[in-house]
Design a protein around this motif. Structure first.
Motif, short mmCIF file in Angstrom:
data_model
loop_
_atom_site.label_atom_id
_atom_site.label_comp_id
_atom_site.label_asym_id
_atom_site.label_seq_id
_atom_site.Cartn_x
_atom_site.Cartn_y
_atom_site.Cartn_z
N ILE A 97 50.66 27.08 37.05
CA ILE A 97 49.81 28.21 37.45
C ILE A 97 50.61 29.07 38.41
N LYS A 98 51.31 30.05 37.87
CA LYS A 98 52.18 30.91 38.67
C LYS A 98 51.43 32.13 39.18
N GLU A 99 51.75 32.55 40.37
CA GLU A 99 51.33 33.82 40.95
C GLU A 99 49.82 34.05 40.97
N ARG A 100 49.07 33.02 41.24
CA ARG A 100 47.63 33.18 41.40
C ARG A 100 47.15 32.72 42.78
N GLY A 101 48.03 32.11 43.55
CA GLY A 101 47.63 31.54 44.83
C GLY A 101 47.32 32.55 45.92
N LEU A 102 47.77 33.79 45.77
CA LEU A 102 47.51 34.81 46.78
C LEU A 102 46.64 35.94 46.24
N ASP A 103 46.08 35.76 45.05
CA ASP A 103 45.32 36.83 44.40
C ASP A 103 44.17 37.38 45.24
N LEU A 104 43.51 36.53 46.00
CA LEU A 104 42.38 37.00 46.80
C LEU A 104 42.80 38.02 47.84
N LEU A 105 44.09 38.06 48.18
CA LEU A 105 44.60 39.00 49.17
C LEU A 105 45.08 40.30 48.55
N CYS A 106 45.00 40.42 47.22
CA CYS A 106 45.58 41.57 46.53
C CYS A 106 44.50 42.37 45.79
N PRO A 107 44.10 43.50 46.34
CA PRO A 107 43.07 44.30 45.67
C PRO A 107 43.48 44.81 44.31
N VAL A 108 44.77 44.99 44.06
CA VAL A 108 45.22 45.48 42.75
C VAL A 108 44.79 44.51 41.66
N TYR A 109 45.10 43.23 41.85
CA TYR A 109 44.72 42.24 40.83
C TYR A 109 43.20 42.12 40.71
N ASN A 110 42.50 42.20 41.84
CA ASN A 110 41.04 42.11 41.80
C ASN A 110 40.43 43.23 40.98
N VAL A 111 40.93 44.45 41.14
CA VAL A 111 40.41 45.59 40.38
C VAL A 111 40.78 45.45 38.90
N LEU A 112 42.04 45.12 38.61
CA LEU A 112 42.44 44.96 37.21
C LEU A 112 41.63 43.88 36.51
N ASP A 113 41.30 42.80 37.22
CA ASP A 113 40.51 41.72 36.62
C ASP A 113 39.08 42.14 36.30
N LEU A 114 38.61 43.25 36.86
CA LEU A 114 37.27 43.75 36.56
C LEU A 114 37.23 44.56 35.26
N THR A 115 38.38 44.95 34.76
CA THR A 115 38.45 45.79 33.56
C THR A 115 38.45 44.94 32.30
N PRO A 116 38.02 45.52 31.16
CA PRO A 116 37.98 44.75 29.90
C PRO A 116 39.35 44.17 29.52
N GLN A 117 40.44 44.90 29.77
CA GLN A 117 41.76 44.40 29.39
C GLN A 117 42.37 43.48 30.44
N GLY A 118 41.76 43.43 31.64
CA GLY A 118 42.30 42.58 32.69
C GLY A 118 43.68 43.03 33.13
N ARG A 119 44.42 42.14 33.74
CA ARG A 119 45.75 42.49 34.22
C ARG A 119 46.82 42.31 33.15
N GLY A 120 46.46 41.65 32.05
CA GLY A 120 47.43 41.44 30.97
C GLY A 120 48.69 40.80 31.49
N ASP A 121 49.83 41.30 31.06
CA ASP A 121 51.10 40.76 31.53
C ASP A 121 51.75 41.68 32.57
N TRP A 122 50.95 42.59 33.14
CA TRP A 122 51.48 43.50 34.16
C TRP A 122 51.96 42.71 35.36
N TYR A 123 53.08 43.16 35.89
CA TYR A 123 53.64 42.54 37.09
C TYR A 123 54.07 43.65 38.03
N ALA A 124 53.84 43.46 39.30
CA ALA A 124 54.18 44.46 40.30
C ALA A 124 55.66 44.80 40.25
N SER A 125 55.97 46.08 40.44
CA SER A 125 57.37 46.51 40.46
C SER A 125 57.49 47.70 41.40
N PHE A 126 58.71 48.17 41.56
CA PHE A 126 58.96 49.35 42.38
C PHE A 126 58.86 50.62 41.56
#
Length: 137
Positions: A97-126
């Protein structure tokens, strides 16, 4: 991942400061850390470099080979001034289970998870424009 989390904390830093001290500790030297902070527009957080001390190793945010991992830690101070480690979390909750341990601190993931497509395979970048500061007169 670190920049994504710090962007969010910077946005609410002035609210957090009413109740707690929030400090971002990085392995980068102070000059590089300040330059990156200015580029990202971080102005509501205290930034510190752990320099040559063992802080990053002691808490597991970097191993001896230089591999870094985001981490959130909470410390408390007793009435006699003793500082105690209270809590730490890393992005990985388990090996599978990678990269889910800090999700509660990240509003980006919380908002994406509310959408029908979710976060998919999106990963933060510059791949977003850095904040540009207007020249002061």
């Amino acid at each position: 991942m670190c920049t994504l989390l710090i962007d969010g904390l910077n946005g609410v830093g002035h609210h957090l400061a009413q109740n707690v001290d929030v400090v971002i500790v990085a392995a980068a030297d102070p000059t590089a850390l300040r330059a990156h902070a200015r580029t990202r527009g971080w102005s509501n957080l205290r930034l510190l470099s752990c320099g040559a001390n063992t802080f990053k190793y002691d808490l597991g945010s970097e191993d001896r080979e230089g591999n870094q991992d985001s981490e959130v830690s909470v410390f408390t101070r007793d009435s006699d001034g003793t500082v105690r480690h209270f809590y730490s979390a890393h992005p990985s909750m388990a090996k599978d289970i990678k990269e889910r341990g800090l999700d509660l601190l990240c509003p980006v993931y919380n908002v994406l998870d509310l959408t029908p497509q979710g976060r998919g395979d999106w990963y933060a970048s510059f791949d977003y424009p850095p904040k540009v500061h207007a020249a002061r007169s």
